[in-house]
Write an enzyme that holds these catalytic residues in place. Structure first.
Site, short mmCIF file in Angstrom:
data_model
loop_
_atom_site.label_atom_id
_atom_site.label_comp_id
_atom_site.label_asym_id
_atom_site.label_seq_id
_atom_site.Cartn_x
_atom_site.Cartn_y
_atom_site.Cartn_z
N LYS A 123 24.85 -6.57 28.61
CA LYS A 123 25.02 -5.11 28.56
C LYS A 123 25.38 -4.67 27.14
O LYS A 123 24.90 -3.63 26.67
CB LYS A 123 26.11 -4.67 29.55
N GLY A 141 18.84 0.21 44.13
CA GLY A 141 19.93 -0.78 44.06
C GLY A 141 21.26 -0.21 44.56
O GLY A 141 21.32 0.94 45.00
N TYR A 142 22.31 -1.01 44.44
CA TYR A 142 23.60 -0.64 45.04
C TYR A 142 24.13 0.71 44.54
O TYR A 142 24.26 1.66 45.30
CB TYR A 142 24.65 -1.73 44.79
N ILE A 143 24.39 0.82 43.24
CA ILE A 143 24.93 2.09 42.73
C ILE A 143 23.79 3.09 42.51
O ILE A 143 24.00 4.31 42.57
CB ILE A 143 25.79 1.91 41.45
N GLY A 144 22.58 2.58 42.31
CA GLY A 144 21.43 3.45 42.05
C GLY A 144 21.21 4.51 43.11
O GLY A 144 20.96 5.68 42.81
N GLY A 187 16.84 2.86 41.22
CA GLY A 187 17.48 3.75 42.19
C GLY A 187 17.68 3.16 43.58
O GLY A 187 18.49 3.67 44.35
#
Length: 316
Positions: free
Chosen positions: A139, A19-22, A17
Site C-alpha cells: 500500500k 469486495g468487503y468494504i467496497g 466494489g
C-alpha cells in the site's frame, strides 16, 4: 436546493466494489446522491454472492461498467465517466493499482481525486511485522507512485472494521460473526488502544471527504473518540451487557511472535494484524499533524457515527 447540491457532487467510480468494504463504499456513494459507477468483472454476474451484490448496486441506481484491472482499455473508458476514482481492491490486487494510476494519466480526464485501496492502518506510520508488514508495504508503494505521478489523492485510514474486529472481540482470526459468551483470548496485556469503526460510517465519512478541499493530498483518519478502545475495554463492555464474566486466556507478545510464522495463510496475516493493532497500538501511537492528516469526526461533526458501545447492543 437538493438539485444544485447533486450537480456539485463528483461522479464516482469504485473499482473493487464487490469486495468487503467496497460494497459499503458503493452503497454509501449512491445513497449520498453521487452519480456512481462500479467497475466489475463480467464473471461476477455468474457468481452467486457477487451477482446479488451487483444486482443490489443496480437497484440503488449505480451504473455497472464491465472491465478489470488487467484490461487498461476498460479502465481508461470507465474513468472517462467520472471525477473521482476510489479503489477498494483486495490484497491480491494491490499492486495492480499501478494500472489504475496509469489509466488516470492516459485518460486525459481531469480526475479530481484518487482514493487508493487503504481502509486500514496508516501504512506510513506502522510498526507491523511479518505478513501485515508486507501488505502495508504494498500500500505504501502505491502511495509513492500516486505522489510521483502527481495524481490528486486522499488516503482514508479507517483502522478496524467492526465486522472483523468488534464482532469477534478483537480476535479477527476466529471469524466469529457475533461475540463469544464463554471465553476470549487477550493479546499482550489487552491495554493497547485501537480504533474500531462501523462499515457504513466509514463509507459516510469517505463520501464527505471526496469533494472536500481540506482533504486534498491528505490522509483522513476516522478516529471518533468513542471508538478508541482497548481489547480489555471491549471485553468489559461486552461482559457488562451480557452479565457474564468471560474466561480469559492471555497470549504474550513473545508467544504471538512465535505463532505468526508457524501459521498457514491467511491465519498468519490475521495474527500479525492482531499483534500490530492490539499489542503494539499501531493505530494510536502517533499524533495526527496538520501537515499530513486530518481527523474525520472533527471535520464532519454532523455525521452520527455508531459507537463501539452501541454496535455491541445488536448482539445482546
Amino acid at each position: 436546493m437538493t438539485t444544485s447540491k447533486a450537480t456539485e457532487q463528483s461522479k464516482i467510480l469504485v473499482i473493487g466494489g464487490t469486495g468487503y468494504i467496497g460494497k459499503f463504499i458503493v452503497e454509501g456513494s449512491a445513497k449520498s446522491g453521487h452519480q456512481t459507477f462500479a467497475l466489475v468483472r463480467e464473471s461476477s454476474l455468474s457468481d452467486p454472492v457477487k451477482g446479488k451484490i451487483v444486482q443490489n448496486f443496480k437497484d440503488l441506481g449505480v451504473t455497472i461498467l464491465y472491465g478489470d484491472l488487467s484490461d487498461k482499455e476498460s479502465l481508461v473508458k470507465a474513468i472517462q465517466h467520472v471525477d473521482v476514482v476510489i479503489s477498494t481492491v483486495g490484497l491480491s490486487q494491490l499492486m495492480n493499482q499501478i494500472n489504475i494510476i496509469s489509466a488516470i494519466k492516459e485518460s486525459g480526464k481531469h480526475i479530481k481525486r484518487f482514493l487508493p485501496s487503504e481502509f486500514g492502518n496508516d501504512v506510513d506510520r506502522t510498526v507491523a511485522i511479518g505478513p501485515a508488514k508486507s501488505e502495508f508495504a504494498m500500500k505504501a508503494e502505491i502511495r509513492r507512485v500516486v505522489e510521483a505521478e502527481g495524481v490528486p489523492y486522499t488516503y482514508v485510514i479507517n483502522n478496524c472494521f467492526n465486522g472483523y474486529f468488534l464482532a469477534t472481540l478483537a480476535q479477527c482470526e476466529t471469524r466469529l460473526t457475533s461475540p463469544p459468551r464463554d471465553k476470549v483470548t487477550i493479546y499482550g496485556d489487552g491495554n493497547a488502544k485501537a480504533i474500531l469503526n462501523k462499515e457504513e460510517d466509514i463509507a459516510a465519512y469517505t463520501m464527505r471527504a471526496v469533494d472536500d478541499p481540506r482533504t486534498l493530498n491528505k490522509t483522513v483518519y476516522i478516529n471518533p473518540p468513542k471508538n478508541i478502545v482497548s481489547q480489555n475495554d471491549v471485553v468489559a463492555l461486552w461482559e457488562s451487557k451480557i452479565g457474564t464474566t468471560l474466561e480469559k486466556t492471555y497470549v504474550s507478545e513473545e508467544e504471538l511472535l512465535k505463532k505468526i510464522p508457524e501459521s498457514p495463510h491467511p491465519l498468519d496475516l490475521l495474527l500479525a494484524l492482531n499483534h500490530a493493532i492490539f499489542v503494539k497500538g499501531d493505530q494510536t501511537w502517533f499524533t495526527i499533524e496538520p501537515s499530513f492528516g486530518v481527523e474525520a469526526s472533527q471535520l464532519y461533526p454532523d455525521v452520527k457515527y455508531t459507537s463501539v458501545d452501541e454496535y455491541l447492543n445488536q448482539f445482546v
